[in-house]
Design an enzyme around this catalytic site. Structure first.
Site, PDB file in Angstrom:
ATOM      1  N   ASP A 100      -4.233  -4.087   8.278  1.00 57.68           N
ATOM      2  CA  ASP A 100      -4.434  -4.675   9.595  1.00 57.68           C
ATOM      3  C   ASP A 100      -5.364  -3.758  10.385  1.00 57.68           C
ATOM      4  O   ASP A 100      -4.924  -2.733  10.915  1.00 57.68           O
ATOM      5  CB  ASP A 100      -3.074  -4.835  10.288  1.00 57.68           C
ATOM      6  CG  ASP A 100      -3.205  -5.465  11.668  1.00 57.68           C
ATOM      7  OD1 ASP A 100      -4.355  -5.662  12.129  1.00 57.68           O
ATOM      8  OD2 ASP A 100      -2.169  -5.758  12.278  1.00 57.68           O
ATOM      9  N   ASP A 118       0.821  -3.591   4.817  1.00 55.75           N
ATOM     10  CA  ASP A 118       2.100  -4.288   4.907  1.00 55.75           C
ATOM     11  C   ASP A 118       2.221  -5.253   3.726  1.00 55.75           C
ATOM     12  O   ASP A 118       1.341  -6.087   3.531  1.00 55.75           O
ATOM     13  CB  ASP A 118       2.125  -5.055   6.237  1.00 55.75           C
ATOM     14  CG  ASP A 118       3.523  -5.423   6.651  1.00 55.75           C
ATOM     15  OD1 ASP A 118       4.334  -5.752   5.766  1.00 55.75           O
ATOM     16  OD2 ASP A 118       3.810  -5.374   7.864  1.00 55.75           O
ATOM     17  N   ASP A 152      -2.352   0.603   8.061  1.00 58.34           N
ATOM     18  CA  ASP A 152      -1.080  -0.075   7.853  1.00 58.34           C
ATOM     19  C   ASP A 152      -1.251  -1.064   6.702  1.00 58.34           C
ATOM     20  O   ASP A 152      -2.014  -2.025   6.820  1.00 58.34           O
ATOM     21  CB  ASP A 152      -0.717  -0.815   9.159  1.00 58.34           C
ATOM     22  CG  ASP A 152       0.589  -1.582   9.053  1.00 58.34           C
ATOM     23  OD1 ASP A 152       1.367  -1.308   8.113  1.00 58.34           O
ATOM     24  OD2 ASP A 152       0.830  -2.444   9.910  1.00 58.34           O
TER      25      ASP A 152
END
Ligand SMILES: [Zn+2]
Length: 318
Positions: free
Chosen positions: A269, A97, A95
């Site tokens: 993450d 982000d 992920d």
């Protein structure tokens, strides 16, 4: 493009007029009934869990009727997804982000994102995928625009059976967040590590460098001024040259290395990758927080976030 929250009416319009089962990626469509689905029905959080859909039509009916604030599906496949039991395997996911990038050139704060940091997240996702292809021989790599960044979703059989500990090692390898050892040097990790450190150092300004414990003003200034020379040394595997760089000394060098490692680890993450029961935003669904479609991205090099704008946003812009 203004990224603002969708109204309940806009959500309804999206799911009634625009949502299409053809926008579900094959890797989800072909395993739909083995996944747990989760929903945030009203914007209060994804508390509606343990859902199973036997057919895509059932999912379509649910989405059109409820027009949820957010829709998610598990990265795991289960024998009994509605009970989260009988774990079979999970995609390997990363992920990236935009709101959480440790270094970005825009001035977004808090949960905000803009085209600039989304673009930077896109570059990071591309780099991670390159390492997966070249070093780990992974080839079923899917990219999903999440609304605030990118998910990399890998469906190679060789990694789908991985347990948490193996996934944790992959995070370290791909992000370059541990100092290479003799063993990992022979595996090619040292090269990945140097590459990640170089990319991190490239973006550091004087102010950030001063956060390194023991870093003197003059030294930080010099490092920035001679950035190209330092980068060349890092990329060539002469990272340890820095120890003698303008009297840096072993202590500050060690602190600098640890600083690099911490920043490297923050580009994704790791908890998401390690969690084999995670639910991820469903490609084809609406990210109501920013009024963007979560979507499969076929060409990462050319992707622009305008492609993810739903009809009600495009109409607003006219
Ligand atoms: Zn930004």
């Amino acid at each position: 493009m203004q990224l603002r929250e969708a109204t309940p009416e806009e959500r309804l319009q999206f799911y009634k007029e625009e949502w299409n089962k053809r926008d579900l990626p094959d890797f989800i469509l072909h395993t739909l009934s083995l996944r747990e689905f989760g929903f945030d029905l009203d914007g209060t959080g994804p508390s509606h869990r343990y859902n199973q859909f036997m057919t895509v039509e059932q999912l379509a009916d649910f989405l059109r009727n409820k027009a949820p604030y957010a829709a998610y599906a598990s990265v795991a496949l289960y024998e009994q997804p509605s009970m989260r039991k009988g774990w079979l395997k999970s995609e390997l996911v990363f992920d990236v982000d935009a709101k959480d990038l440790p270094l970005k050139s825009c001035s977004c704060v808090g949960g905000a994102v803009c085209e600039q940091c989304l673009n930077e997240a896109r570059q990071v996702a591309i780099q991670f995928a390159e390492t997966m292809r070249s070093d780990l021989d992974l080839h079923n790599i899917n990219f999903v625009f999440s609304g605030r960044g990118f998910h990399i979703r890998v469906t190679d059989e060789s990694v789908m059976a991985f347990e948490q500990a193996e996934r944790a090692q992959l995070v370290e390898y791909i992000t370059g967040c541990v100092i290479p050892t003799d063993v990992t040097i022979t595996l090619g990790y040292s090269r990945v590590f140097r590459g990640r450190v170089a990319r991190t150092f490239e973006r550091l300004d004087e102010q950030r460098l001063l956060q390194v414990h023991g870093m003197r003003n003059a030294l930080a200034q010099q490092l920035v001024k001679e950035r190209e020379r330092v980068l060349t040394a890092i990329r060539a595997g002469r990272l340890s040259d820095l120890e003698n760089y303008n009297g840096m000394g072993p202590k500050t060098f060690r602190n600098l290395l640890e600083f690099f490692i911490r920043l490297n680890s923050e580009f994704t993450d790791g908890k998401v990758t390690i969690d084999t029961k995670r639910i991820l935003r469903l490609p084809s669904s609406l990210h109501s927080g920013v009024s963007m479609k979560c979507m499969l991205v076929r060409d990462m090099e050319r992707f622009s976030i305008e492609e993810a704008a739903p009809k009600f946003v495009r109409e607003r812009m006219q």
